[in-house]
Design a protein around this motif. Structure first.
Motif, PDB file in Angstrom:
ATOM      1  N   UNK A  46       0.823  -1.207   0.000  1.00 40.45           N
ATOM      2  CA  UNK A  46       0.000   0.000   0.000  1.00 40.45           C
ATOM      3  C   UNK A  46       0.859   1.259   0.000  1.00 40.45           C
ATOM      4  N   UNK A  47       1.980   1.235   0.708  1.00 40.07           N
ATOM      5  CA  UNK A  47       2.894   2.376   0.698  1.00 40.07           C
ATOM      6  C   UNK A  47       3.441   2.621  -0.699  1.00 40.07           C
ATOM      7  N   UNK A  75      -4.144  12.194   7.567  1.00 38.60           N
ATOM      8  CA  UNK A  75      -5.218  12.076   8.555  1.00 38.60           C
ATOM      9  C   UNK A  75      -5.161  10.709   9.238  1.00 38.60           C
ATOM     10  N   UNK A  76      -4.735   9.701   8.478  1.00 37.49           N
ATOM     11  CA  UNK A  76      -4.636   8.339   9.018  1.00 37.49           C
ATOM     12  C   UNK A  76      -3.253   8.059   9.602  1.00 37.49           C
ATOM     13  N   UNK A  77      -2.235   8.613   8.966  1.00 34.35           N
ATOM     14  CA  UNK A  77      -0.850   8.353   9.385  1.00 34.35           C
ATOM     15  C   UNK A  77      -0.091   9.686   9.409  1.00 34.35           C
ATOM     16  N   UNK A  78      -0.205  10.438  10.505  1.00 31.40           N
ATOM     17  CA  UNK A  78       0.358  11.787  10.558  1.00 31.40           C
ATOM     18  C   UNK A  78       1.875  11.861  10.439  1.00 31.40           C
ATOM     19  N   UNK A  80       3.696  10.088   8.197  1.00 27.64           N
ATOM     20  CA  UNK A  80       4.090   9.484   6.923  1.00 27.64           C
ATOM     21  C   UNK A  80       5.037  10.428   6.173  1.00 27.64           C
ATOM     22  N   UNK A  81       6.273  10.006   6.019  1.00 21.72           N
ATOM     23  CA  UNK A  81       7.305  10.862   5.418  1.00 21.72           C
ATOM     24  C   UNK A  81       6.998  11.192   3.959  1.00 21.72           C
ATOM     25  N   UNK A  82       6.551  10.209   3.190  1.00 29.25           N
ATOM     26  CA  UNK A  82       6.254  10.479   1.783  1.00 29.25           C
ATOM     27  C   UNK A  82       5.083  11.439   1.631  1.00 29.25           C
ATOM     28  N   UNK A  83       4.077  11.293   2.468  1.00 29.59           N
ATOM     29  CA  UNK A  83       2.926  12.201   2.396  1.00 29.59           C
ATOM     30  C   UNK A  83       3.363  13.630   2.720  1.00 29.59           C
ATOM     31  N   UNK A  84       4.206  13.778   3.736  1.00 27.94           N
ATOM     32  CA  UNK A  84       4.707  15.107   4.075  1.00 27.94           C
ATOM     33  C   UNK A  84       5.562  15.685   2.954  1.00 27.94           C
ATOM     34  N   UNK A  85       6.417  14.859   2.366  1.00 27.91           N
ATOM     35  CA  UNK A  85       7.277  15.326   1.276  1.00 27.91           C
ATOM     36  C   UNK A  85       6.451  15.789   0.076  1.00 27.91           C
ATOM     37  N   UNK A  86       5.535  14.943  -0.367  1.00 28.66           N
ATOM     38  CA  UNK A  86       4.746  15.307  -1.543  1.00 28.66           C
ATOM     39  C   UNK A  86       3.789  16.456  -1.246  1.00 28.66           C
ATOM     40  N   UNK A  87       3.273  16.529  -0.025  1.00 27.13           N
ATOM     41  CA  UNK A  87       2.428  17.667   0.343  1.00 27.13           C
ATOM     42  C   UNK A  87       3.241  18.956   0.264  1.00 27.13           C
TER      43      UNK A  87
END
Length: 141
Positions: A46-47, A75-78, A80-87
């Motif tokens: 999933x990652x 919201x589910x995984x605050x 998450x490094x990839x989510x922070x990077x892409x955000x």
């Protein structure tokens, strides 16, 4: 003689019970270990899908979709490094610098080395863009 046979049978019965308990406990731990491995494989899959989708949104310039995708993940995984990077990258591309800096700064605090390698260049670009914007505004006055 009957007493010896009964004691021997009782000892055998006790050993069999101990063997059954040990086997059951081993089976339970084996099941738990298997479940943990399967769960980790699914999480990794999933990652990977998440990361590929983010890369696709970014490459196609779909920054609104990318921001939504990352915010849903965070919201589910605050953490998450990839989510922070892409955000951070998506917000920087949309010139939403404060939101981008917040995401990338959090990334650096959670994953200092990885964040430095992958997010620092975006933070540097934001600083440069903000400096250029301030120079342009000050020359108008």
């Amino acid at each position: 003689m009957d007493t010896e046979v009964l004691q021997t049978l009782q000892s055998i019965k006790t050993l069999i019970q101990i063997f059954i308990v040990i086997s059951f406990v081993n089976l339970c731990f084996g099941g738990v270990r298997l479940w943990l491995r399967v769960r980790e494989h699914f999480r990794t899959a999933f990652d990977t899908v998440f990361q590929l989708q983010c890369g696709e949104y970014f490459d196609q310039g779909k920054f609104d979709d990318l921001v939504k995708h990352c915010e849903d993940r965070l919201a589910k995984r605050p953490r998450d490094a990839y989510a922070l990077l892409f955000l951070g990258k998506a917000c920087a591309s949309q010139k939403e610098y404060s939101k981008a800096k917040a995401a990338l700064t959090k990334l650096l605090s959670l994953e200092p080395k990885w964040g430095q390698e992958h997010g620092q260049s975006t933070l540097d670009a934001i600083a440069e863009a903000e400096k250029s914007a301030n120079v342009t505004v000050s020359t108008l006055n």
